[in-house]
Structure formats: structure tokens, C-alpha cells
Scaffold this active site. Structure first.
Site, PDB file in Angstrom:
ATOM      1  N   GLU A  55      66.680  45.361  44.236  1.00  0.00           N
ATOM      2  CA  GLU A  55      67.593  46.382  43.707  1.00  0.00           C
ATOM      3  C   GLU A  55      68.930  46.375  44.441  1.00  0.00           C
ATOM      4  OE1 GLU A  55      64.401  47.009  44.426  1.00  0.00           O
ATOM      5  OE2 GLU A  55      63.467  47.926  42.659  1.00  0.00           O
ATOM      6  N   PHE A  67      53.213  59.331  42.888  1.00  0.00           N
ATOM      7  CA  PHE A  67      53.401  57.919  43.192  1.00  0.00           C
ATOM      8  C   PHE A  67      54.831  57.492  42.872  1.00  0.00           C
ATOM      9  CE2 PHE A  67      53.193  53.401  41.838  1.00  0.00           C
ATOM     10  CZ  PHE A  67      52.968  52.869  43.097  1.00  0.00           C
ATOM     11  N   GLN A  68      55.472  56.849  43.821  1.00  0.00           N
ATOM     12  CA  GLN A  68      56.855  56.383  43.703  1.00  0.00           C
ATOM     13  C   GLN A  68      57.848  57.503  43.403  1.00  0.00           C
ATOM     14  OE1 GLN A  68      56.932  52.822  41.175  1.00  0.00           O
ATOM     15  NE2 GLN A  68      56.599  51.585  43.011  1.00  0.00           N
ATOM     16  N   LYS A 103      60.737  60.286  33.498  1.00  0.00           N
ATOM     17  CA  LYS A 103      60.053  59.464  32.506  1.00  0.00           C
ATOM     18  C   LYS A 103      59.772  60.251  31.225  1.00  0.00           C
ATOM     19  CE  LYS A 103      56.481  55.942  32.242  1.00  0.00           C
ATOM     20  NZ  LYS A 103      55.336  55.345  32.943  1.00  0.00           N
ATOM     21  N   MET A 161      80.280  37.790  64.417  1.00  0.00           N
ATOM     22  CA  MET A 161      81.211  38.841  64.827  1.00  0.00           C
ATOM     23  C   MET A 161      80.638  39.643  65.989  1.00  0.00           C
ATOM     24  SD  MET A 161      84.168  39.996  64.455  1.00  0.00           S
ATOM     25  CE  MET A 161      85.023  39.840  62.891  1.00  0.00           C
TER      26      MET A 161
END
Lengths: 566, 174
Positions: free
Chosen positions: A55, A117-118, A167, A480
Site C-alpha cells: 500500500e 478483524f482488520q 463495507k 547521508m
């Protein structure tokens, strides 16, 4: 009023995106966005979905797309880990004023707050790093939410917007009709131009002997490039660019004096210290630009033009703040400007450029050096591309060498993570940029560290046949940080050395033609093959392990104390 | 110099505005002393009154950032002297002690408070006033060892100047 259509919430989302002109979505499916993905299957001909490998890749790709095109970038992820993986890119877009609409799935509204969940509290998590966010729990809310999201993302000072979509709302039916958002009573993105302030600014410019224009990204965001150059030419005002402003002005413009700040050019920093009038346009006096604010531009009065009132005087006091769109302000300014030449003032630039060439550049280009230097590599790339390529960088030395040695003819040709400094940004952002401007050459310039933070996106490039050119500058260090350790931490290279894989072999495993070059004599030919390649190409350039970026203003030091060597 | 600043914000009555506002205080590590949110005189528009101790430079920058919140309609900041501020406080005292202690009636009268409930176990005294007045009355009850419970509202405010218009006309007329 548009014609009504009975659809599910998920489809209403896609219709809304189409109504806003979206053609590309970067995303990754998951449990709580399956309904959206199901409808997306039927819209493949109109909505080009790019499946990234993470993602974070999706959001950075959307950023690259937005920065290259000037349009709103769109990304899509599932709830929970999908949403949390977007967070870095959202924060990056917030600091770099990048217009994004990020859509996240969410658990059904009946389960909100139950640790389902999630489930993650996406709205709370993204609140301080988004320009606006909103949770959609009813399908009927979708058209208005998306209309507001696009309006807010792209107007005023652009920024990221998050729409969290439960959802149940995705599968609920709604009578769909779409109206774009043109006005919100609590949001005024376009300030009225203060004509008195403009008059005063004109007087200040006309009275100034050593004026200097500081060019920030705001110039690109407002399409003010032409107005800027006309103003500069009218009064012979030299122009220096911030990191985010790079490519707003063609490098070969006679009034262009280089980059500002920590790893900027000697001329731009010296002239900041000598100037009697600084005209800052769409830039925010970041600590990377100013160094020590107390010794910054000691002789100058400052005019600051910004569309975001919160930036005016935020980091240092300004004599004349102008709350305005950069283009409008610059167009108004140039009308009152008295023409003049400033040969003596520009002498400073010529002298400092010569000094930088002698002290910094020539030694790094010395043909007798055993290793390829990053300076040489970027120099060679600039020679080969002739200012025609879009350069997308990662973060660190690769970024600073790219900023210093790339050459640009067109605006929006330099894409980098400026404010947040996000390693791993470069490769996915370059993919997004290439998809946004497919007719342009796009080159990702990465370090061996940052490349490995997004290395999985090679799969996205393979699957979508993205014709991206990739250069990895391999010095086997997190360069760096190593440079800081060398200069300020007594050479204690604590956990900055990397043991790297065979990078070209990795690229070839993804079907991307690849090679490695380490001999300085073979560099130009290798870069030529990269430039000439049809489709994606990967070039690892093995560079000198302990090369440093100079000039450098040490953190917190005065611009006057810029250093050119160890 | 650090002093108390009172921010008055008018916002759309939307979920999340409160979080966005307090997050900007949190980011600069400024502790909020008092916070009141309620519907303003206009339906759908909330009024926030937030008091916190900080410097004039910081509050100025903070308020500019508050103005950038999409659902915020208007924000200004004031010092205490510029506003008429009142709080309300409730003091709970056991009925037995209240009756036994001769000072209670005097305190209630002197502080211009009133008794709003009496039942067999406790008495509730209500006082409206400045934060200082409320605090002083609390201390008196405590000295007499009378106080069982004490609660205080956030600040309600009005501008001192007669001409101050709290909200722009364009919003009011909508």
C-alpha cells in the site's frame, strides 16, 4: 441535476471518481474493499487500476502521478493494515502539498469500535496528517464526500484527503447523481488579492538594489512559472529555487542562480546573505532552507507570498506578508515594476558559480579518480537527457546529487520527498509519474538503501509494463547518515553499512533488462543504453563509498558558514 | 511571556472537528486548561471556547493553523481582560454539616450563591462567577471542612466591546 441511477455504494464511488476525471487508481485489495474491487472489474476500460506490491507503493505512486500531472492522485486500500500502510505517504503529501484522495475500506458500521478483524481507527490516525478526512457509513453520502474530497484536495494549498468507507455502505443501494463541490462556507481557498500590499511590494522592489526571488513549489502549484520569469526579467531579479521548487525555472535561464539551503549552491546562499530584498514565492522558509534563522539574510527585508496564511511569518518575521495565489500576485507585481539591469549584482552569482565549480565540482569530476562519483553519474545523466527527463529521487545523497546536477527545461520535472524526507518514495513515485506522463522520459534515481525499502515495486513495473528508467547509486552505505557520522559524529559508522544483493540479477528476475557499471570509463555508454532503451531499464552504478554532498550548511549553522569540503 | 489566551472558534457541527482542534494544541505540547463546546446562536454551528497558557507568538501561529481546518468557520483569540467570562460551579455539602456549621449561610449569602437542592443526605450550592470567585468560595468551604464534591463548568464568554460581531454576516444570513 444529473440523471439518477440505482447503484450500490461501491459503484457510486467509481462513478464519482469518473465524474472527477480520474483515469488511474493505485491500490491494493483486501477484505473490506472487495465490493469496490468487484465493481472495479467492470470499469477496467475506464478506470486504470494499478496493483502495487504494497500500500505504501500505492500512495507514493499516486503522489508521483499528482506531482507530474498536476491532477489529483487517487489510491485505494483496505481497512486496518491497508490504511496504516498509507500513513507515511499521506504525511508526505501533507508536508509537500500534494493533492491526493485516499480511499480506505473500513469494517461494517455495526462493528466500528469493537476491535473487529482488520479494524483500525483510520480517521483518528490520519487526522493530523490530512487536509480533511471523512468516514462514509451510508451509500448516500458517497457522491458528496467524493465531491468535497476532490475540491479540498486540489484547491488552495493542495493536500491529501482520506475517505474511510465502511463495507456496509459499499453494498448498500443508492440513487446516484453527482454534483461537483464548488463552495464550502467554512473554507476559502482563494484569497482576495490585497492591492495595497502589491503596491507596497512594487515600491520595495523598485527601490531595491539587490533583490532576490526565492522560488518554492507554490510557483508550480499555481502555474506561476511564466509570471515569475516575466517579473524576474523585467527587473533583472536573480532566482533561486528551494528543493521543492526545482524545475519551475529552466536551469539555463540567465537569472537562475541555483538551489537554496543546506545542499544548495554557493551563489544562491551567498546572495541570500547579501540581498537587501527577498521576494519569497510559495515557499515556507523550512529549516533546510534557512539554516540558523537568526543569521539568515541579515541585510534583507522579506516579502513572502503564500496562499496559506499560516505560512506567513511562521518561521521568521517578514516585512510584507502577501496572502495570495502566487500567479495572481506575480502577475499583479510585474505590472508596476520598473525595468532595470543589475550587472553588479549578477556578478556575485558568476563569481560564486566559478568558486563552486573550482572547489566542489571539478574535483568530483576528476577523470583520474578510481571510482565513479555520484556527481559524475548525475552529470552524465544530465548530459544524456538534455533537460528533457522527469527526475524522481529517493531521499538522501542520491536526492541531493540529483537536485544539484540534474538539468531541467520543463516545470514539474523534479519529483522528490521534500518535507518528510521519506526513504522508499522514489521507485513508486517514479512509477506513478511515468503513468501520469507516459510520453515523457522518467528516470528514478535511488540509493541502495531507499531502493530496498520499495524493491518489491519492481513487480508492479513488470506486470504493468511501465517504461521507467531506474538508476541505483550503490555506495553500500546509507550515505547521508554516514556523511553526518563522518563529519559530526567522529566517523562512527553505526549501522549505516549495507551488504547488498546482486541488484541487476534482482531486476532481471522481474524481467527488467539490467546492468551494472563500476568503471568510470564505461559510465557514459551505460547511461546511453539506459536512455535509448525502449521500456523499463535498470542500471546499478557502483559509486565511491565515502563521497559527500557539498557544499553543505551544517544543521543549525548560518548560511554564511557553508562548507565545501571535509 | 506566557499568559492565558482564550480561543473562540465557530465551526461546522461535524464529527472530528474537536479532535482536529485539540490535536493542534497537542502538537505544540500546550495543555488545555478549559474547553467548552456547545451549539452557537446559529443552528448547525458550534462554538468552542478554549483556554490555555502560552506565548502571544505561539497563540498567533496556532490560531492561523486552526483557521486551516476545513470545518472551522472563524477563530479569534483574546486575553481575559477582553472578555466577560463566567463559569458555573456546584458544591456538594452533607446536610448534617451544613446545618451544624454556622458559616454556611453566611458563605452562600456573601458569595451570591444559591441552594438548588436539599435532601436528607446533602445540599447542593450553585455559584456563577469568575474562576477566581468560584475558587475562593471553594477554599472557604474547604477551610470549614464542609466540601464533599465540587464541579466546575468551562468558561462561557461574551466580548466586552458592544460592536463585536461574533460571526460574519454571510454565515448568519444563511
Amino acid at each position: 441535476m444529473a440523471r439518477k441511477q440505482r447503484v450500490k455504494g461501491a459503484e457510486a464511488l467509481l462513478l464519482s471518481l469518473l465524474a472527477e476525471g480520474t483515469d488511474t487508481i493505485f491500490g491494493y485489495p483486501g477484505g473490506q474493499v472487495i465490493p469496490v474491487y468487484d465493481h472495479l472489474y467492470d470499469y477496467r476500460d475506464r478506470l486504470h487500476h494499478i496493483l502495487t506490491r504494497h500500500e505504501q507503493g500505492a500512495v507514493h505512486a499516486a503522489q508521483g502521478y499528482a506531482r507530474a500531472t498536476g491532477r489529483v492522485g487517487v489510491c485505494l486500500a483496505t481497512s486496518g493494515p491497508g490504511a496504516t500502510n498509507l500513513v507515511t505517504g499521506i504525511a508526505d503529501a501533507m508536508l509537500d502539498s500534494t493533492p491526493l484522495v485516499c480511499i480506505t475500506g473500513q469494517v461494517p458500521s455495526s462493528l466500528l469500535g469493537t476491535d473487529a478483524f482488520q479494524e483500525a481507527d483510520t480517521i483518528s490516525m490520519t487526522m493530523p496528517i490530512s487536509k480533511w478526512n471523512f468516514q462514509v457509513t451510508k451509500a448516500s453520502e458517497i457522491p458528496r464526500a467524493i465531491a468535497k474530497a476532490f475540491y479540498i484536495a486540489r484547491s488552495g494549498r493542495p493536500g491529501p484527503v482520506v475517505i474511510d468507507f465502511t463495507k456496509d455502505a459499499q453494498v448498500e443501494e443508492v440513487d446516484f447523481s453527482y454534483q461537483p463541490c464548488l463552495y464550502l462556507r467554512s473554507y476559502h481557498p482563494k484569497p482576495d488579492l490585497d492591492t495595497e500590499a502589491i503596491t507596497r511590494a512594487v515600491e520595495m522592489i523598485n527601490a531595491s538594489e539587490r533583490p532576490l526571488l526565492l522560488v518554492g513549489q507554490g510557483v508550480k502549484l499555481s502555474g506561476a512559472e511564466t509570471a515569475l520569469i516575466e517579473l524576474a526579467e523585467a527587473a533583472s531579479i536573480p532566482m533561486g529555487e528551494t528543493l521543492m521548487g526545482i524545475s519551475a525555472v529552466p536551469n539555463d535561464h540567465p537569472l537562475f542562480i541555483g538551489n537554496l539551503g543546506m545542499h544548495g549552491n554557493l551563489a544562491a546562499n551567498e546572495m541570500t546573505q547579501q540581498s537587501d530584498l527577498i521576494i519569497a514565492v510559495g515557499m515556507r522558509f523550512s529549516d533546510r532552507v534557512t539554516g540558523d534563522v537568526n543569521t539568515y539574510a541579515p541585510k534583507a527585508e522579506i516579502i513572502q507570498i503564500d496562499i496559506d496564511a499560516a505560512e506567513l511569518g511562521k518561521n521568521l518575521p517578514v516585512a510584507l506578508p502577501i496572502h495570495a495565489d502566487a500567479r495572481e500576485a506575480l502577475e499583479a507585481l510585474k505590472r508596476g515594476i520598473r525595468h532595470c539591469e543589475r550587472p553588479q549584482w549578477m556578478e556575485v552569482a558568476v563569481r560564486k558559480q566559478a568558486e563552486e565549480q573550482r572547489e566542489v565540482i571539478d574535483p568530483a569530476l576528476d577523470p583520474s579518480l578510481e571510482h565513479i562519483t555520484m556527481c559524475r553519474a548525475l552529470h552524465a545523466l544530465a548530459e544524456a537527457e538534455q533537460g528533457q527527463a522527469v527526475i524522481v529521487t529517493d531521499v538522501g545523497q542520491n536526492q541531493m546529487f540529483s537536485a544539484r546536477y540534474s538539468r531541467f527545461k520543463e516545470t514539474r520535472s523534479f519529483i522528490t520527498s521534500g518535507g518528510l524526507g521519506t526513504m522508499g518514495f522514489g521507485l513508486p513515485a517514479a512509477m506513478g509519474a511515468k503513468l501520469g506522463v507516459p510520453d515523457k522520459e522518467v528516470v528514478a534515481v535511488l540509493g541502495d538503501g531507499g531502493f530496498q525499502m520499495s524493491i518489491q515495486e519492481l513487480g508492479t513495473i513488470m506486470q504493468n509494463k511501465i517504461g521507467l528508467k531506474i538508476i541505483v547509486l550503490n555506495n553500500t552505505y546509507l550515505g547521508m547518515v554516514r556523511q553526518w557520522q563522518q563529519l559530526f559524529w567522529n566517523r562512527r559508522y553505526s549501522f549505516t553499512e549495507l551488504e547488498n544483493p546482486d541488484f541487476p540479477a534482482v531486476a532481471r528476475a522481474y524481467g527488467i533488462p539490467a546492468e551494472r557499471v563500476s568503471d568510470p570509463n564505461e559510465l557514459n555508454a551505460a547511461i546511453e543504453r539506459l536512455v535509448q532503451a525502449q521500456g523499463a531499464y535498470f542500471l546499478e552504478i557502483v559509486v565511491r563509498p565515502e563521497e559527500n554532498v557539498f557544499p553543505m550548511v551544517p544543521a543549525g549553522a548560518s548560511l554564511s558558514n557553508i562548507i565545501c569540503k571535509e | 511571556m506566557v499568559k492565558e489566551y482564550i480561543v473562540i472558534a465557530f465551526t461546522e457541527n461535524q464529527i472530528g472537528v474537536l479532535n482536529r482542534i485539540t490535536a493542534l494544541y497537542l502538537r505544540r505540547k500546550i495543555n488545555i486548561e478549559s474547553l467548552k463546546v456547545s451549539e452557537s446562536s446559529i443552528k448547525g454551528i458550534s462554538m468552542f471556547v478554549i483556554s490555555a497558557f502560552t506565548s502571544s507568538e505561539t497563540i498567533d501561529k496556532l490560531v492561523k493553523q486552526l483557521r486551516n481546518i476545513i470545518d472551522v468557520i472563524q477563530v479569534e483569540y483574546y486575553t481575559n481582560e477582553e472578555l466577560i467570562t463566567q463559569e458555573i460551579a456546584l458544591y456538594k455539602i452533607s446536610t448534617k454539616l451544613f446545618r451544624q456549621n454556622g458559616a454556611t449561610d453566611r458563605i452562600v449569602r456573601e458569595w451570591n450563591a444559591r441552594i438548588i437542592e436539599i435532601n436528607p443526605s446533602f445540599v447542593v450550592v450553585e455559584k456563577t462567577g469568575t474562576r477566581e470567585e468560584i475558587e475562593q468560595m471553594r477554599q472557604e468551604f474547604e477551610r470549614q471542612q464542609l466540601l464533599q464534591e465540587f464541579t466546575r463548568s468551562g468558561t462561557v464568554v461574551l466580548h466586552r466591546e458592544p460592536w463585536v460581531q461574533a460571526l460574519p454576516n454571510q454565515i448568519i444570513s444563511q
